[in-house]
Enzyme design. Structure first.
Site, short mmCIF file in Angstrom:
data_model
loop_
_atom_site.label_atom_id
_atom_site.label_comp_id
_atom_site.label_asym_id
_atom_site.label_seq_id
_atom_site.Cartn_x
_atom_site.Cartn_y
_atom_site.Cartn_z
N CYS A 1 0.78 -1.38 0.01
CA CYS A 1 -0.09 0.00 -0.04
C CYS A 1 0.72 1.36 0.06
O CYS A 1 0.51 2.34 -0.43
CB CYS A 1 -0.92 0.06 1.03
SG CYS A 1 -0.12 0.00 2.90
N SER B 1 9.37 2.26 6.33
CA SER B 1 7.83 1.85 6.29
C SER B 1 7.54 3.33 6.93
O SER B 1 8.20 4.10 7.77
CB SER B 1 7.39 0.94 7.04
OG SER B 1 7.99 -0.18 6.74
N GLY C 1 -14.57 -5.73 4.21
CA GLY C 1 -13.39 -6.69 3.88
C GLY C 1 -13.02 -7.72 4.88
O GLY C 1 -13.03 -7.49 6.11
N ASN C 2 -12.95 -9.23 4.46
CA ASN C 2 -12.69 -9.86 5.30
C ASN C 2 -11.60 -10.87 4.93
O ASN C 2 -11.26 -12.03 5.20
CB ASN C 2 -13.86 -11.30 5.51
CG ASN C 2 -14.07 -11.78 3.80
OD1 ASN C 2 -14.16 -11.03 2.79
ND2 ASN C 2 -14.16 -13.11 3.92
#
Length: 334
Positions: free
Chosen positions: A50, A107, A186-187
């Site tokens: 992401c 990050s 979302g799962n």
């Protein structure tokens, strides 16, 4: 032989630029296939998260094409808009960068652990696509080993230092909202983790499920569920909506949201490409956070001190890689 890399990340480009490089598995397979058509390229690995997309290439010494241009061409993306928003590294700088990346110090959230898994997955996918040569295999193996050593030696972060717990903090900071009911769209891994964390912290959490996958789903303990197609109806009962899917389309659209009688006041988008239509922030009294808005950690004095210890640890693994390369090249001369 030479190793080169190029990448785009949250420091170089905002999410609306980065999300153009979010590839499905089918797309990734085609990208790898296109890259390996160049006979001067021996191997390649793509890291896509992401917060970043990076390409690592093992190639002939006189290969002189920008690696990011290689990626763009393979993906059918115009390189021109990205000429000034990517970085390129070559030679020794590549493995140093990869080691630091795997350790979590590059990050958006300092020291986060998920990046190690993402680096592992990247080399595994490349291997599956028959795109990883021995130089890339060993380089990634050393970077992952360095990251594990750093994690077992230094305390870089607490459990709370993750994107899920950053999202939780945003929710807890909404003192005037009296938040009780939260919808998680979302799962997948991120959705389940978010749901678990919410329940652990005393919130009522409902997670969406796709009807055709009901029997294949793992449902967090004490979580409620709702069919994905009924998500807008469920939003009427919720104070917060969090979306964390791999969908190439919006899971929360402005036009559908405006039809709801009672719209939740807080939306958190943990996906890239984005799940939630960014235009919803123009609705009155609505707050919207995406992965960039959740916020990057500043490099504190403590981080700077830790970085020195990290550099000492990864130096060994960089040296090990160089020794292997010399041995490999020596075999070629026999």
């Amino acid at each position: 032989m030479n190793i080169i890399m190029a990448g785009i990340d949250y420091k170089l480009a905002p999410i609306d630029v980065r999300e153009g490089f979010s590839f499905t598995k089918a797309m990734m397979k085609q990208v790898y296939s296109n890259i390996l058509k160049d006979t001067m390229i021996y191997g390649t690995v793509i890291i896509s998260t992401c917060n970043r997309t990076e390409i690592y290439i093992s190639c002939e010494e006189d290969f002189c094409v920008n690696p990011f241009e290689v990626l763009c061409n393979a993906a059918g993306i115009d390189f021109t808009p990205y000429e000034k928003v990517h970085r390129v590294k070559e030679g020794d700088e590549v493995i140093k960068h990869l080691c630091q990346l795997a350790c979590g110090v590059k990050s958006q959230i300092w020291g986060e652990d998920q990046i190690i898994t993402q680096v592992k997955n990247a080399i595994a996918v490349s291997r599956e696509m028959r795109a990883a040569d021995s130089y890339l295999e060993v380089m990634f193996r050393n970077a992952i080993a360095a990251a594990k050593k750093v994690k077992s030696t230094l305390i870089l972060n607490s459990r709370e230092n993750s994107i899920v717990h950053k999202a939780l903090k945003i929710i807890k900071d909404q003192e005037t909202m009296n938040i009780r009911e939260i919808l998680v769209i979302g799962n997948g891994e991120m959705g389940r983790l978010m749901t678990n964390v919410l329940i652990e912290n005393g919130y009522r959490a409902t997670m969406t499920l796709r009807q055709y996958r009901y029997h294949a789903n793992v449902i967090p303990l004490n979580a409620n569920t709702v069919d994905y197609s009924n998500r807008y109806e469920k939003m009427k009962d919720c104070d917060v909506v969090i979306s964390a899917t791999l969908s190439p389309h919006y899971t929360v659209e402005m036009e559908n949201l405006k039809k709801i009688d009672k719209i939740p006041k807080l939306f958190i988008d943990l996906a890239v490409p984005r799940d939630i239509d960014p235009s919803i922030k123009n609705l009155p009294n609505i707050e919207l956070y995406d992965v960039d808005g959740i916020g990057a950690d500043e490099i504190s004095k403590n981080h700077a001190q830790q970085l020195k210890g990290i550099e000492r640890i990864i130096e060994k693994y960089i040296c090990d890689y160089h020794k292997w390369c010399l041995f490999k090249e020596g075999l070629g001369c026999i």
